[in-house]
Design a protein around this motif. Sequence first.
Motif, mmCIF file in Angstrom:
data_model
loop_
_atom_site.group_PDB
_atom_site.id
_atom_site.type_symbol
_atom_site.label_atom_id
_atom_site.label_comp_id
_atom_site.label_asym_id
_atom_site.label_seq_id
_atom_site.Cartn_x
_atom_site.Cartn_y
_atom_site.Cartn_z
ATOM 1 N N ARG A 146 36.205 84.266 49.453
ATOM 2 C CA ARG A 146 35.657 84.797 50.700
ATOM 3 C C ARG A 146 34.609 84.131 51.508
ATOM 4 O O ARG A 146 34.749 83.979 52.754
ATOM 5 C CB ARG A 146 35.172 86.340 50.513
ATOM 6 N N ASP A 147 33.467 83.861 51.006
ATOM 7 C CA ASP A 147 32.591 83.014 51.747
ATOM 8 C C ASP A 147 33.034 81.874 52.099
ATOM 9 O O ASP A 147 32.545 81.264 53.373
ATOM 10 C CB ASP A 147 31.362 82.762 50.698
ATOM 11 N N ASP A 148 33.799 81.048 51.476
ATOM 12 C CA ASP A 148 34.275 79.836 51.901
ATOM 13 C C ASP A 148 35.260 79.780 53.210
ATOM 14 O O ASP A 148 35.157 79.115 53.805
ATOM 15 C CB ASP A 148 35.014 78.845 50.808
ATOM 16 N N ARG A 149 36.020 80.930 52.960
ATOM 17 C CA ARG A 149 36.877 81.229 54.124
ATOM 18 C C ARG A 149 36.113 81.442 55.176
ATOM 19 O O ARG A 149 36.451 81.150 56.440
ATOM 20 C CB ARG A 149 37.797 82.476 53.774
ATOM 21 N N ILE A 150 35.031 82.312 55.338
ATOM 22 C CA ILE A 150 33.986 82.552 56.369
ATOM 23 C C ILE A 150 33.723 81.356 56.902
ATOM 24 O O ILE A 150 33.627 81.181 58.163
ATOM 25 C CB ILE A 150 32.956 83.498 55.929
ATOM 26 N N ARG A 151 33.069 80.537 56.072
ATOM 27 C CA ARG A 151 32.526 79.391 56.461
ATOM 28 C C ARG A 151 33.451 78.380 57.380
ATOM 29 O O ARG A 151 33.059 77.833 58.212
ATOM 30 C CB ARG A 151 31.966 78.284 55.428
ATOM 31 N N VAL A 152 34.665 78.469 56.908
ATOM 32 C CA VAL A 152 35.968 77.548 57.609
ATOM 33 C C VAL A 152 35.901 78.310 58.892
ATOM 34 O O VAL A 152 36.012 77.225 59.784
ATOM 35 C CB VAL A 152 36.761 77.657 56.720
ATOM 36 N N ILE A 153 35.915 79.377 59.072
ATOM 37 C CA ILE A 153 36.402 79.961 60.347
ATOM 38 C C ILE A 153 35.177 79.707 61.355
ATOM 39 O O ILE A 153 35.430 79.223 62.446
ATOM 40 C CB ILE A 153 36.408 81.527 60.273
ATOM 41 N N LEU A 154 33.779 79.845 60.933
ATOM 42 C CA LEU A 154 32.623 79.724 61.783
ATOM 43 C C LEU A 154 32.592 78.188 61.957
ATOM 44 O O LEU A 154 32.157 77.888 63.279
ATOM 45 C CB LEU A 154 31.557 80.154 60.996
ATOM 46 N N GLN A 155 33.029 77.476 60.969
ATOM 47 C CA GLN A 155 32.768 75.887 61.386
ATOM 48 C C GLN A 155 33.743 75.518 62.423
ATOM 49 O O GLN A 155 33.498 74.631 63.539
ATOM 50 C CB GLN A 155 32.923 75.234 60.281
ATOM 51 N N SER A 156 34.880 76.007 62.160
ATOM 52 C CA SER A 156 36.020 75.907 63.412
ATOM 53 C C SER A 156 35.666 76.171 64.869
ATOM 54 O O SER A 156 35.575 75.540 65.675
ATOM 55 C CB SER A 156 37.248 76.513 63.211
ATOM 56 N N LEU A 157 34.926 77.287 64.749
ATOM 57 C CA LEU A 157 34.603 77.806 66.074
ATOM 58 C C LEU A 157 33.276 77.101 66.665
ATOM 59 O O LEU A 157 33.457 76.905 67.969
ATOM 60 C CB LEU A 157 34.191 79.476 66.045
ATOM 61 N N ARG A 158 32.579 76.456 65.582
ATOM 62 C CA ARG A 158 31.376 75.748 66.384
ATOM 63 C C ARG A 158 32.226 74.330 67.095
ATOM 64 O O ARG A 158 31.314 73.824 67.792
ATOM 65 C CB ARG A 158 30.537 75.276 65.196
ATOM 66 N N GLN A 159 33.191 73.878 66.765
ATOM 67 C CA GLN A 159 33.577 72.740 67.376
ATOM 68 C C GLN A 159 34.401 72.871 68.939
ATOM 69 O O GLN A 159 34.520 72.000 69.384
ATOM 70 C CB GLN A 159 34.854 72.090 66.152
ATOM 71 N N VAL A 160 34.588 74.109 68.916
ATOM 72 C CA VAL A 160 35.310 74.318 70.216
ATOM 73 C C VAL A 160 34.322 73.997 71.591
ATOM 74 O O VAL A 160 33.345 74.312 71.451
ATOM 75 C CB VAL A 160 35.591 76.114 70.364
ATOM 76 N N GLY A 161 34.908 73.216 72.346
ATOM 77 C CA GLY A 161 34.124 73.023 73.514
ATOM 78 C C GLY A 161 33.995 71.453 73.402
ATOM 79 O O GLY A 161 33.515 70.810 74.401
ATOM 80 N N LYS A 162 33.950 70.945 72.293
ATOM 81 C CA LYS A 162 33.468 69.379 72.128
ATOM 82 C C LYS A 162 34.745 68.610 72.547
ATOM 83 O O LYS A 162 35.765 68.875 72.487
ATOM 84 C CB LYS A 162 33.390 69.058 70.529
ATOM 85 N N PRO A 163 34.284 67.372 73.224
ATOM 86 C CA PRO A 163 35.263 66.324 73.579
ATOM 87 C C PRO A 163 36.034 65.628 72.879
ATOM 88 O O PRO A 163 35.651 65.845 71.526
ATOM 89 C CB PRO A 163 34.359 65.387 74.683
ATOM 90 N N TYR A 164 37.197 65.096 73.050
ATOM 91 C CA TYR A 164 38.071 64.351 72.212
ATOM 92 C C TYR A 164 37.508 63.192 71.901
ATOM 93 O O TYR A 164 36.758 62.381 72.379
ATOM 94 C CB TYR A 164 39.444 64.101 73.003
ATOM 95 N N ASP A 165 37.732 62.751 70.797
ATOM 96 C CA ASP A 165 37.124 61.502 69.893
ATOM 97 C C ASP A 165 38.426 60.394 70.017
ATOM 98 O O ASP A 165 39.033 60.378 68.957
ATOM 99 C CB ASP A 165 36.785 61.779 68.517
ATOM 100 N N PHE A 166 38.366 59.526 70.991
ATOM 101 C CA PHE A 166 39.403 58.541 71.130
ATOM 102 C C PHE A 166 39.236 57.463 70.317
ATOM 103 O O PHE A 166 39.903 56.501 69.869
ATOM 104 C CB PHE A 166 39.621 58.223 72.681
ATOM 105 N N ASN A 167 37.905 57.368 69.791
ATOM 106 C CA ASN A 167 37.542 56.238 68.594
ATOM 107 C C ASN A 167 37.967 56.697 67.300
ATOM 108 O O ASN A 167 38.177 55.674 66.634
ATOM 109 C CB ASN A 167 36.131 56.069 68.911
ATOM 110 N N PHE A 168 38.492 57.695 66.942
ATOM 111 C CA PHE A 168 38.829 58.103 65.735
ATOM 112 C C PHE A 168 38.045 57.791 64.751
ATOM 113 O O PHE A 168 38.308 57.066 63.652
ATOM 114 C CB PHE A 168 40.483 57.550 65.474
#
Length: 524
Positions: free
Chosen positions: A420-442
């Motif tokens: 449960r804790d890991d699932r929560i962390r995955v969700i929050l980490q995903s939301l923290r990325q929202v709004g970041k620009p695209y990495d064309f350097n990969f």
Amino acid sequence: MPSLLTRILHLSLAGLLLVTAQQAQAVSTDELQGQLSSSSSTAALPGKCRDHLLKAHGVTRQQVDAGLQQELAHFRTLAEQALMLRAETISVGRRIKTQLEQKKPLSGDDLEIMNIGITEHLKLRKELMEVAESHECWLDGTEQEWQSRGVSPEARLNGVMMSLSSAFLLYDNYLLSVSLFEGDAKLRRLLNEADPGYAVKSAALAKVTLSYNSINNRSRVRKAIKFYEKESKRFNQTLNATAETAYLDMLIKQSPSYSMVRTWSPFYVVGRKVGFLGGVTEDTLSGLERHGISLFSMVFGNAVGLVETRKGKLYRKQPIREQLTGTLQAGDVLLEKTPFRLTDKLIPGYWGHAAVWIGTEKELRELGIWDNPLVKRYHDQIHQGRGVVEALRSGVEMNPLDQFMNIDSVGILRKQNISRDDRIRVILQSLRQVGKPYDFNFDVESKERVYCSKLVYLTYSGVEWPTKKSLGRTTFTPDDVANRALAGDFRLVLFYHNGKQVQQAPLERMALLMDQPTTGAERR
């Protein structure tokens, strides 16, 4: 002062606002022409082209091929940067237009963003011009003459395609600026003012317009397009032999400008035979407006402004959508394949894209994080069904499953024995990325920018993800995500390939498609 992230996200706003229709009395193809200018001699190459051939390629076929592969790899990064800037411009441009329509003044931050954008775009324009000019003479002369210089017919086609691709990128970006900002005198004035603090010269952007107005070299562009279409049919079997060549081919075919060349559309709607080799004039745009038609909506129908050649085989398949909805759990990884999209040619391997499903309001309430400050920020998007977090060229976004399902293949991966804790962390980490620009350097070893599979890499820490070194960067692909299912760390809970569900030994089938063995994976 705007944050670094805000500045990065908006830097392309002014960068692609080259001029508007009132400045562009006729948008012709001199940008293309200048890159593919004619050479009257077939015996001796022009200086710049000759120097580049000797310096970058040498004189033997092996040297030419090796040099061309290096150039193609570099060009793919440059093209992705151009497409990323275009996607950001479309997004930011809509906001700025709304702001101006509401009679709101431009802020100091807006003016700073314009200057940053001008500087960045002119720098990118110069690089694209250099790529095209390096092969401007490859269109001239006979096949035998080029073979004597170590350039095979296939290599010659690649060189011309690279020039044409670069030219189309430049022209499409120019056309985007016309379609987005054709009527705003304030923006035209501001963008052409000098600003010594940013080394922006007076009328710098207006001068770029002049390069589009010459009609002297239009036949040259027609010749380049004709050469590409003829030779691509001749070497049709080898166009997809390498990722670099397949990328060039699709970049040309998905260019709005190329589409206009072939169809002379959409301008027939105003009774004028106007197309890519004609002109986009103020009268044309006024005629479109009178008919209630937006040039932008016709030419740049999606966030990136590429022509979609077809829809995915799972697109609008309601039974499949219901199956996915009933299967997905918060924190699951979504893999997809879209061979009709440019990104699928860019990413090596079977899978071309990866995303994270953050779940529904019901799931988030059950996990006890619905009222978490980070989750509360995205309540509206979640209520709208935007449960797919994914990194696109326009940045990391939250999108509905219906939009995501414009694909041919999909796989749902679930972490084995996830707590449960890991699932929560995955969700929050995903939301923290929202709004970041695209990495064309990969490059996975950075935090400010994100690309599709890097989103999974950043979200699921603690997993021993496989990575590779490529061109000095540490890369991580969607196939690398799927490899953890083959190793047993994740479970493949649903798999559709080429529009059909794989029910018999799906993991083995995925491994076969990925050309990978299954090692200790759970087979179900």
